[in-house]
Design an enzyme around this catalytic site. Structure first.
Site, short mmCIF file in Angstrom:
data_model
loop_
_atom_site.label_atom_id
_atom_site.label_comp_id
_atom_site.label_asym_id
_atom_site.label_seq_id
_atom_site.Cartn_x
_atom_site.Cartn_y
_atom_site.Cartn_z
N GLU A 249 0.95 -1.03 0.02
CA GLU A 249 0.10 0.05 -0.04
C GLU A 249 0.74 1.25 0.14
O GLU A 249 2.10 1.29 0.53
CB GLU A 249 -0.98 0.07 1.22
CG GLU A 249 -0.54 -0.25 2.55
CD GLU A 249 -0.23 1.06 3.34
OE1 GLU A 249 -1.13 2.00 3.00
OE2 GLU A 249 0.70 1.18 4.08
N SER B 30 9.70 -7.08 8.58
CA SER B 30 9.26 -7.36 9.91
C SER B 30 8.75 -8.92 9.75
O SER B 30 8.21 -9.16 8.85
CB SER B 30 8.14 -6.61 10.56
OG SER B 30 6.99 -6.84 9.82
N GLY C 208 1.76 -8.29 7.30
CA GLY C 208 1.34 -9.14 6.16
C GLY C 208 2.28 -8.96 5.16
O GLY C 208 2.82 -10.00 4.41
N THR D 263 1.87 -5.79 17.65
CA THR D 263 1.22 -4.88 16.73
C THR D 263 0.01 -5.57 16.28
O THR D 263 -0.74 -4.74 15.58
CB THR D 263 2.41 -4.50 15.82
OG1 THR D 263 2.49 -5.82 15.26
CG2 THR D 263 3.35 -3.81 16.18
N ASN E 92 11.08 -5.18 19.18
CA ASN E 92 10.61 -3.49 19.47
C ASN E 92 10.90 -3.48 20.91
O ASN E 92 11.05 -2.63 21.42
CB ASN E 92 9.24 -3.35 18.90
CG ASN E 92 9.29 -3.03 17.51
OD1 ASN E 92 10.43 -2.73 17.01
ND2 ASN E 92 8.42 -3.13 16.95
N ASN F 96 13.89 3.23 15.20
CA ASN F 96 14.70 3.04 13.94
C ASN F 96 15.90 3.65 13.66
O ASN F 96 17.07 3.17 13.31
CB ASN F 96 13.65 3.70 12.86
CG ASN F 96 12.55 2.68 12.69
OD1 ASN F 96 12.22 1.36 13.14
ND2 ASN F 96 11.48 3.24 12.18
N GLU G 158 31.90 -13.12 4.78
CA GLU G 158 32.79 -13.33 5.95
C GLU G 158 31.88 -13.56 7.28
O GLU G 158 32.21 -14.32 8.28
CB GLU G 158 33.85 -12.23 6.26
CG GLU G 158 35.22 -12.60 5.68
CD GLU G 158 36.15 -11.43 6.08
OE1 GLU G 158 36.58 -11.50 7.30
OE2 GLU G 158 36.65 -10.81 5.27
#
Length: 455
Positions: free
Chosen positions: A75, A144, A148, A183, A210, A232, A258
């Protein structure tokens, strides 16, 4: 040139991407419009090719630098904020790929229906970007586990990248579901399904949760109510430390391959625990010495970890210490020797050395407004430890609670997914837990055997 392409999938991936590219631009002296600032390395070196940051940026004929990255979301809202934000001129419009309807927190929509319609156009953009590379090293995929798009489209993308670029490294930066903070209700389903789908398609997965990041922001940075932006920017510092050796010169540099060679003893056990130090607010920064010994010790403290689990209960298989800034190898050697002498930090007996060191002389960069103080040295520790199995068992337990009642399953089946995929994915994660158990168990057995012999 050993180029790396970053792919940011879903809301979490895109927002972490914003923080990372903001930090990379500051580190390399590139303005929000893509042109070098006055104090940029480009002016010092006269050519970006002499410098490592060509791995992450490509240069146009006009002297503008464009990130080697793709932003993908089903979206448009989150990516629209990038299109209209302060860094809108940094990215080429073709680097932003958006759909019209989101995945509604449903792995099946991201993987089978909505995501499937979009994957070819995403791969086409990646193909074009890869064609502009002289020696593509691999991909960094940010997403994440719980959303979805991040779980479904992220897994589909990794599958296709593995098919088309099988020999290239595939590293993931994944936001893992936190123990208490959630969430969405169906996070455990999405996470188990995406882990199952990506287990064979990813070479190494760096997880952050989180809740661990919230706690770090509250405790170390005195931010009472941390926002996603705070989180973030903290994650961006970690990503920057991991990628610094690809972008800057240093005496002990580490490239993408490595990481795998030193951190992944078996293909499935590729989930290193990430720790970063020092994370201090400006108010505290003047009162702390931040010596190499001190910041190295802090890395072994559970409260600096990016995933909630207790490393003291598990065993370390391999550890990678990535230093940056004012650090000399002798101090690092002393710090590592002192860590090894501790009885609390236990290594598996089949990996006696266990430490890989990277040193990059470029100091960590301070982002204005991030709450993190400017420091002259920092370290990021990547450790493959059996204690991360704790995180998997927590997730599996939540999955079992819902799946025993078949709650919410119809939403997934309605998008064309087989119900059998749930049990298949759950079995795969049970096998992953057993893998970790066995790796730790080997050491325990050997120790008991040695104790018997001594007796």
């Amino acid at each position: 040139m050993r180029e790396v392409i970053s792919v940011h999938v879903g809301q979490a991936g895109v927002q972490i991407g914003n923080a990372c590219w903001e930090l990379y631009c500051l580190e390399h002296g590139i303005g929000p419009d893509g042109f070098p600032t006055e104090n940029s390395e480009v002016h010092k070196n006269n050519s970006y090719l002499n410098d490592g940051f060509g791995t992450f940026f490509s240069e146009t004929g006009q002297g503008k630098f464009v990130p080697r990255s793709i932003y993908v979301d089903l979206e448009p809202n989150v990516i629209d904020q990038v299109r209209t934000g302060p860094y809108k001129d940094l990215f080429h419009p073709e680097q932003m790929v958006t759909g019209k309807e989101d995945a509604s927190n449903n792995y099946a929509r991201g993987h089978y229906t909505v995501g499937k319609e979009m994957i070819d156009s995403v791969l086409e953009r990646i193909r074009r970007m890869a064609d502009n590379c002289s020696g593509l090293q691999g991909f960094l995929v940010f997403h994440s586990f719980g959303g979805g798009t991040g779980s479904g489209l992220g897994a589909l993308l990794l599958e296709r990248l593995n098919m088309e670029y099988g020999k290239k490294s595939n590293l993931q930066f994944s936001v893992y579901p936190a123990p208490q903070v959630s969430t969405s209700v169906v996070e455990p389903y999405n996470s188990v399904l995406t882990t199952h789908a990506t287990l064979d398609n990813s070479d190494c997965t760096f997880m952050v949760d989180n809740e661990a990041c919230y706690d770090i922001c509250r405790r170390n940075l005195d931010i009472e109510r941390p926002t996603y932006e705070n989180l973030n920017r903290l994650i961006a510092q970690v990503v920057s430390s991991i990628t610094a050796s690809l972008r800057f010169a240093g005496s002990l540099n580490v490239d993408l391959n490595e990481f795998q060679t030193n951190l992944v003893p078996y293909p499935r056990i590729h989930f290193p625990l990430v720790t970063y130090s020092p994370i201090v607010s400006a108010a505290k920064a003047f009162h702390e010495s931040n010596s190499v010994q001190e910041i190295t010790n802090q890395c072994f403290e559970p409260y600096n970890q990016m995933v909630k689990c207790d490393p003291r209960t598990g065993r370390y298989m391999a550890t990678c210490l990535l230093y940056r800034g004012d650090v000399i190898p002798r101090d690092v050697q002393a710090a590592v020797t002192s860590i090894k002498s501790r009885r609390t930090i236990q290594f598996v007996d089949w990996c006696p050395t266990g430490f890989k060191i990277g040193i990059c002389y470029e100091p960590p960069q301070h982002v204005p407004g991030s709450g993190i103080a400017k420091v002259n040295r920092a370290v990021c520790m990547l450790s493959n430890t059996t204690s991360i199995a704790e995180a998997w068992s927590r997730l599996d337990h939540k999955f079992d609670l819902m799946y025993s009642k078949r709650a919410f399953v119809h939403w997934y089946v309605g998008e064309g997914m087989e119900e059998g995929e749930f049990s298949e994915a759950r079995e795969d994660l049970a096998a992953l837990e057993r893998d970790y158990e066995e790796v730790g168990q080997d050491s325990m057995d050997n120790e008991m055997y040695e104790a018997d012999e001594e007796y």
